[in-house]
Design a protein around this motif. Sequence first.
Motif, PDB file in Angstrom:
ATOM      1  N   ASP A 184      65.815  21.898  33.567  1.00 50.64           N
ATOM      2  CA  ASP A 184      65.834  23.304  33.162  1.00 50.64           C
ATOM      3  C   ASP A 184      65.056  24.180  34.142  1.00 50.64           C
ATOM      4  O   ASP A 184      64.365  25.109  33.749  1.00 50.64           O
ATOM      5  CB  ASP A 184      65.285  23.453  31.734  1.00 50.64           C
ATOM      6  CG  ASP A 184      63.849  22.925  31.601  1.00 50.64           C
ATOM      7  OD1 ASP A 184      63.245  22.573  32.645  1.00 50.64           O
ATOM      8  OD2 ASP A 184      63.344  22.875  30.473  1.00 50.64           O
ATOM      9  N   GLY A 185      65.167  23.863  35.425  1.00 45.73           N
ATOM     10  CA  GLY A 185      64.557  24.716  36.446  1.00 45.73           C
ATOM     11  C   GLY A 185      63.046  24.650  36.483  1.00 45.73           C
ATOM     12  O   GLY A 185      62.396  25.611  36.878  1.00 45.73           O
ATOM     13  N   GLY A 186      62.485  23.530  36.066  1.00 45.23           N
ATOM     14  CA  GLY A 186      61.040  23.351  36.200  1.00 45.23           C
ATOM     15  C   GLY A 186      60.236  23.760  34.985  1.00 45.23           C
ATOM     16  O   GLY A 186      59.009  23.797  35.039  1.00 45.23           O
ATOM     17  N   ASN A 187      60.900  24.048  33.880  1.00 46.03           N
ATOM     18  CA  ASN A 187      60.154  24.399  32.671  1.00 46.03           C
ATOM     19  C   ASN A 187      59.613  23.145  31.986  1.00 46.03           C
ATOM     20  O   ASN A 187      58.458  23.092  31.583  1.00 46.03           O
ATOM     21  CB  ASN A 187      61.051  25.201  31.717  1.00 46.03           C
ATOM     22  CG  ASN A 187      60.229  25.891  30.633  1.00 46.03           C
ATOM     23  OD1 ASN A 187      59.060  26.198  30.839  1.00 46.03           O
ATOM     24  ND2 ASN A 187      60.836  26.104  29.476  1.00 46.03           N
ATOM     25  N   ASN A 188      60.450  22.143  31.870  1.00 45.39           N
ATOM     26  CA  ASN A 188      60.039  20.866  31.263  1.00 45.39           C
ATOM     27  C   ASN A 188      60.410  19.716  32.199  1.00 45.39           C
ATOM     28  O   ASN A 188      61.443  19.767  32.874  1.00 45.39           O
ATOM     29  CB  ASN A 188      60.723  20.669  29.904  1.00 45.39           C
ATOM     30  CG  ASN A 188      60.283  21.718  28.912  1.00 45.39           C
ATOM     31  OD1 ASN A 188      59.155  21.699  28.423  1.00 45.39           O
ATOM     32  ND2 ASN A 188      61.159  22.691  28.647  1.00 45.39           N
ATOM     33  N   MET A 242      69.634  23.347  35.695  1.00 49.50           N
ATOM     34  CA  MET A 242      68.939  23.463  36.996  1.00 49.50           C
ATOM     35  C   MET A 242      68.154  22.178  37.219  1.00 49.50           C
ATOM     36  O   MET A 242      67.163  21.925  36.537  1.00 49.50           O
ATOM     37  CB  MET A 242      67.947  24.620  36.969  1.00 49.50           C
ATOM     38  CG  MET A 242      68.571  25.963  36.706  1.00 49.50           C
ATOM     39  SD  MET A 242      69.061  26.742  38.218  1.00 49.50           S
ATOM     40  CE  MET A 242      69.274  28.416  37.592  1.00 49.50           C
ATOM     41  N   GLN A 246      65.739  19.630  39.271  1.00 48.12           N
ATOM     42  CA  GLN A 246      64.676  19.594  40.277  1.00 48.12           C
ATOM     43  C   GLN A 246      63.981  18.229  40.232  1.00 48.12           C
ATOM     44  O   GLN A 246      63.965  17.594  39.182  1.00 48.12           O
ATOM     45  CB  GLN A 246      63.600  20.657  39.986  1.00 48.12           C
ATOM     46  CG  GLN A 246      64.095  22.089  40.040  1.00 48.12           C
ATOM     47  CD  GLN A 246      62.962  23.079  39.821  1.00 48.12           C
ATOM     48  OE1 GLN A 246      61.986  22.782  39.139  1.00 48.12           O
ATOM     49  NE2 GLN A 246      63.091  24.259  40.409  1.00 48.12           N
ATOM     50  N   GLN A 252      71.750  23.786  41.049  1.00 48.39           N
ATOM     51  CA  GLN A 252      72.272  24.445  39.850  1.00 48.39           C
ATOM     52  C   GLN A 252      73.618  23.819  39.479  1.00 48.39           C
ATOM     53  O   GLN A 252      74.535  23.791  40.300  1.00 48.39           O
ATOM     54  CB  GLN A 252      72.465  25.942  40.144  1.00 48.39           C
ATOM     55  CG  GLN A 252      73.043  26.724  38.993  1.00 48.39           C
ATOM     56  CD  GLN A 252      73.507  28.112  39.438  1.00 48.39           C
ATOM     57  OE1 GLN A 252      74.247  28.244  40.416  1.00 48.39           O
ATOM     58  NE2 GLN A 252      73.040  29.128  38.739  1.00 48.39           N
ATOM     59  N   ARG A 298      76.841  24.242  37.284  1.00 50.04           N
ATOM     60  CA  ARG A 298      77.559  25.254  36.498  1.00 50.04           C
ATOM     61  C   ARG A 298      78.460  24.578  35.472  1.00 50.04           C
ATOM     62  O   ARG A 298      78.709  23.369  35.537  1.00 50.04           O
ATOM     63  CB  ARG A 298      78.381  26.159  37.424  1.00 50.04           C
ATOM     64  CG  ARG A 298      77.472  26.984  38.330  1.00 50.04           C
ATOM     65  CD  ARG A 298      78.230  28.084  39.040  1.00 50.04           C
ATOM     66  NE  ARG A 298      77.368  28.703  40.057  1.00 50.04           N
ATOM     67  CZ  ARG A 298      77.823  29.431  41.078  1.00 50.04           C
ATOM     68  NH1 ARG A 298      79.132  29.635  41.227  1.00 50.04           N
ATOM     69  NH2 ARG A 298      76.990  29.954  41.939  1.00 50.04           N
ATOM     70  N   PHE A 320      75.405  23.686  42.896  1.00 46.37           N
ATOM     71  CA  PHE A 320      75.099  24.646  43.958  1.00 46.37           C
ATOM     72  C   PHE A 320      73.638  24.567  44.372  1.00 46.37           C
ATOM     73  O   PHE A 320      72.749  24.354  43.546  1.00 46.37           O
ATOM     74  CB  PHE A 320      75.404  26.075  43.490  1.00 46.37           C
ATOM     75  CG  PHE A 320      76.872  26.364  43.409  1.00 46.37           C
ATOM     76  CD1 PHE A 320      77.541  26.940  44.482  1.00 46.37           C
ATOM     77  CD2 PHE A 320      77.592  26.045  42.265  1.00 46.37           C
ATOM     78  CE1 PHE A 320      78.898  27.200  44.414  1.00 46.37           C
ATOM     79  CE2 PHE A 320      78.947  26.298  42.196  1.00 46.37           C
ATOM     80  CZ  PHE A 320      79.613  26.876  43.266  1.00 46.37           C
ATOM     81  N   ASN A 321      73.423  24.784  45.673  1.00 46.45           N
ATOM     82  CA  ASN A 321      72.068  24.921  46.203  1.00 46.45           C
ATOM     83  C   ASN A 321      71.548  26.306  45.846  1.00 46.45           C
ATOM     84  O   ASN A 321      72.138  27.306  46.249  1.00 46.45           O
ATOM     85  CB  ASN A 321      72.113  24.744  47.726  1.00 46.45           C
ATOM     86  CG  ASN A 321      70.748  24.894  48.376  1.00 46.45           C
ATOM     87  OD1 ASN A 321      69.730  24.930  47.699  1.00 46.45           O
ATOM     88  ND2 ASN A 321      70.748  24.971  49.704  1.00 46.45           N
ATOM     89  N   VAL A 322      70.469  26.376  45.082  1.00 45.36           N
ATOM     90  CA  VAL A 322      69.866  27.671  44.743  1.00 45.36           C
ATOM     91  C   VAL A 322      68.350  27.584  44.919  1.00 45.36           C
ATOM     92  O   VAL A 322      67.779  26.499  44.992  1.00 45.36           O
ATOM     93  CB  VAL A 322      70.172  28.107  43.281  1.00 45.36           C
ATOM     94  CG1 VAL A 322      71.664  28.260  43.051  1.00 45.36           C
ATOM     95  CG2 VAL A 322      69.563  27.148  42.272  1.00 45.36           C
ATOM     96  N   GLN A 323      67.731  28.757  44.988  1.00 42.40           N
ATOM     97  CA  GLN A 323      66.261  28.827  44.941  1.00 42.40           C
ATOM     98  C   GLN A 323      65.861  29.728  43.781  1.00 42.40           C
ATOM     99  O   GLN A 323      66.566  30.679  43.451  1.00 42.40           O
ATOM    100  CB  GLN A 323      65.712  29.366  46.272  1.00 42.40           C
ATOM    101  CG  GLN A 323      65.876  28.365  47.401  1.00 42.40           C
ATOM    102  CD  GLN A 323      65.329  28.857  48.732  1.00 42.40           C
ATOM    103  OE1 GLN A 323      64.772  29.951  48.827  1.00 42.40           O
ATOM    104  NE2 GLN A 323      65.501  28.039  49.761  1.00 42.40           N
ATOM    105  N   LEU A 324      64.727  29.407  43.173  1.00 45.06           N
ATOM    106  CA  LEU A 324      64.271  30.172  42.004  1.00 45.06           C
ATOM    107  C   LEU A 324      63.201  31.186  42.412  1.00 45.06           C
ATOM    108  O   LEU A 324      62.600  31.063  43.445  1.00 45.06           O
ATOM    109  CB  LEU A 324      63.713  29.221  40.943  1.00 45.06           C
ATOM    110  CG  LEU A 324      64.685  28.133  40.479  1.00 45.06           C
ATOM    111  CD1 LEU A 324      64.033  27.286  39.403  1.00 45.06           C
ATOM    112  CD2 LEU A 324      65.964  28.756  39.932  1.00 45.06           C
TER     113      LEU A 324
END
Lengths: 329, 359
Positions: free
Chosen positions: A245-249, A279, A281, A317, A319, A325-329
């Motif tokens: 989840d994009g670094g939340n947990n 997301m 990571q 990411q 979808r 996809f390669n993304v940055q937060l």
Amino acid sequence: MFGIITPSGLHFERHHQGWWDIDPSNHRLMINGLVKAAKVYTMDDLMRLPQVSRIHFIECGANTGMEWAKVAVPTVQYTHGMLSCSEFTGVLLSTLLDDCGIDLKKARVILAEGADGSSMTRTISLDRALDDVIVAWGQNGEMLRPENGYPLRLVVPGVQGVSWVKYLRRIEVGDMPYATKDESVHYIDLMPDGQHRQYSSIQEVKSVITSPSGGQVMLENGFYNVSGLAWSGRGRIKRVDVSFDGGNNWRSADLTSIVLPKALTRFNIGWQWDGKPAMLQSRAIDETGQIQPDSRALRAVRGTKSIYHNNSIQTWQVRESGEVFNVQL
Amino acid sequence: MSSFDRLHRIRIILGAILIASCSASLLAATPNKTTHVDFGVGRPATPAEIKAWDIDVRPDFKGLPKGSGSVSLGQDVWEGKCASCHGTFAESNEVFTPLVGGTTADDIKTGHTRALATGSAPQRTTIMKVATLSTLWDYINRAMPWTAPKSLTTDEVYGVLAFLLNLAEIVPADFVLSDQNIAEVQKRMPNRNGMTTAHGLWDVKGKPDVNGSNCMHNCRATVAVSSQLPEVARNAHGNIAEQNRSFGAIRGADTSRPAGAVALVAATKTEAPKPVTGSELFGKNSCLSCHAKASKLVGPSWEQIATRYKDSTGAEDKLVAKVKSGGAGVWGNIPMPAHAHVSENDIRQMVKLILSGAR
């Protein structure tokens, strides 16, 4: 790629003045400078000496260099592809320096020189040269391949690839760094205040999920084995955490390969994909306690123009379409 | 001595032996820690060998040979051997990044290339970055020209470097650079104070300057994408579908089509095997020693057969008969032997599979 060993035919390549095919019977290694006796060794000589076989990663200092400021490339091959891991066989440099009678009172550095067109040179600190550096002829059970430095290359565990001088022909023991071209014009890290960090060498703790990763597609919902690589130029990998989840947990992954110092370590973790956006990571922690930073933490200190030594957390990411996809937060 | 005491003593002795053998094996695992051994290999380097190879020049100019070269000598060499890659004024960005440009008279005073801090220069040239003049002398001498390294004379190396320094407005046009004045010119290098070794990325035990967080839960209040791949870059490295395996639950995206078009690619997913598969029948009946799905071996491929009989009526019966009794001439001179031992049911299933596209 599976596991931790890179097949030699898939090893990344970077050449500084050409690709050479040297006749090993004509190759010589000279050691000179601050030693009791400058010596020349043939391959016949070197291969009689006590030898070691060790597994280490090699990473280009500019690996992930395109991504300092923003996303630039689509897949893990382009973000993290200048990375390989092999079993190298050779004689420890410390054995050779001892054999020549190194002057430990005066010596501070060594200069390694290749037999390529530019006689490419790099300075290495003495503590490292005496620690675990190998003068290697073997890679993954066979002789080095010409593109990897046949018949002799330096293996400098934990340090960026440019210092692993290929076609190694000379070691000079000195008392100050040499400021060679590849440590004065390139491989210097530009900081936000306009100063360049010179002789930056260590490849710090880093990891990346290789499957699934940018440019790939997950065919359907359900269970996946999420897999990746972790490594640190400072020692062993202690732990790898993965977030969906994009670094939340975060959850800690299984280290499923042998865990060796300054070597790639394979991690795996199960994931039930519910078909919703996600997301991914990964974050590695090494035995010295250093934790892989996210790009914000790294940029806060080093800015965005450094090119080299980007060890930030990679975000993939997923979808709803299943495309990654390669993304940055 | 009681038997307990004896046992205890034996344990102590055994323990000591174990410890001793452990430390011996530790030593064996780290040969760099063993004491000096005279291996008797290698030979002394000759003075001529050392002179030929030890050509490095350090920042304090140790190793610099005597000599001199003018800006005009350098210009002659430059135009013949350097300009084709680096441009007439060392400004070219065609083969390598530019060597000269981006520095000012003020930088020469301060020893800091200001454009590195402001980011005002379009590119970082060599002269903007390099702090040590020895670096340029050493590299031109050992590596240039690219096509014939080490072919310049010592004076030509001085001359080429003088020419570059003149282009960068560090020395005047009538300057002659030599081993006598090079240390003075070093004091005018625009970025001579621009390097720092105050970082933890050099010594084995150097201290890291950035550390991450080990937070495990509720670590971020918001998760938002700040940068993503530009649409033009998605297919800039070729079709990624072709760079990945064509099987497995994770494939390469077909980047020849727009991102939205790549749905769950259920249509391309490998179907689960049917109860009796074609490949099992083909294998069981030794068909695969002469035939394959996509490529012609001894006999035609399944795909070739399917294509030939695509629109022909009665093809199924005809081919069943042919497999059973053999045939020749349709696909070349090598005959297809009779297969009387194969059950008609198997033959019919296989023919159906082939005609349906051999899936």
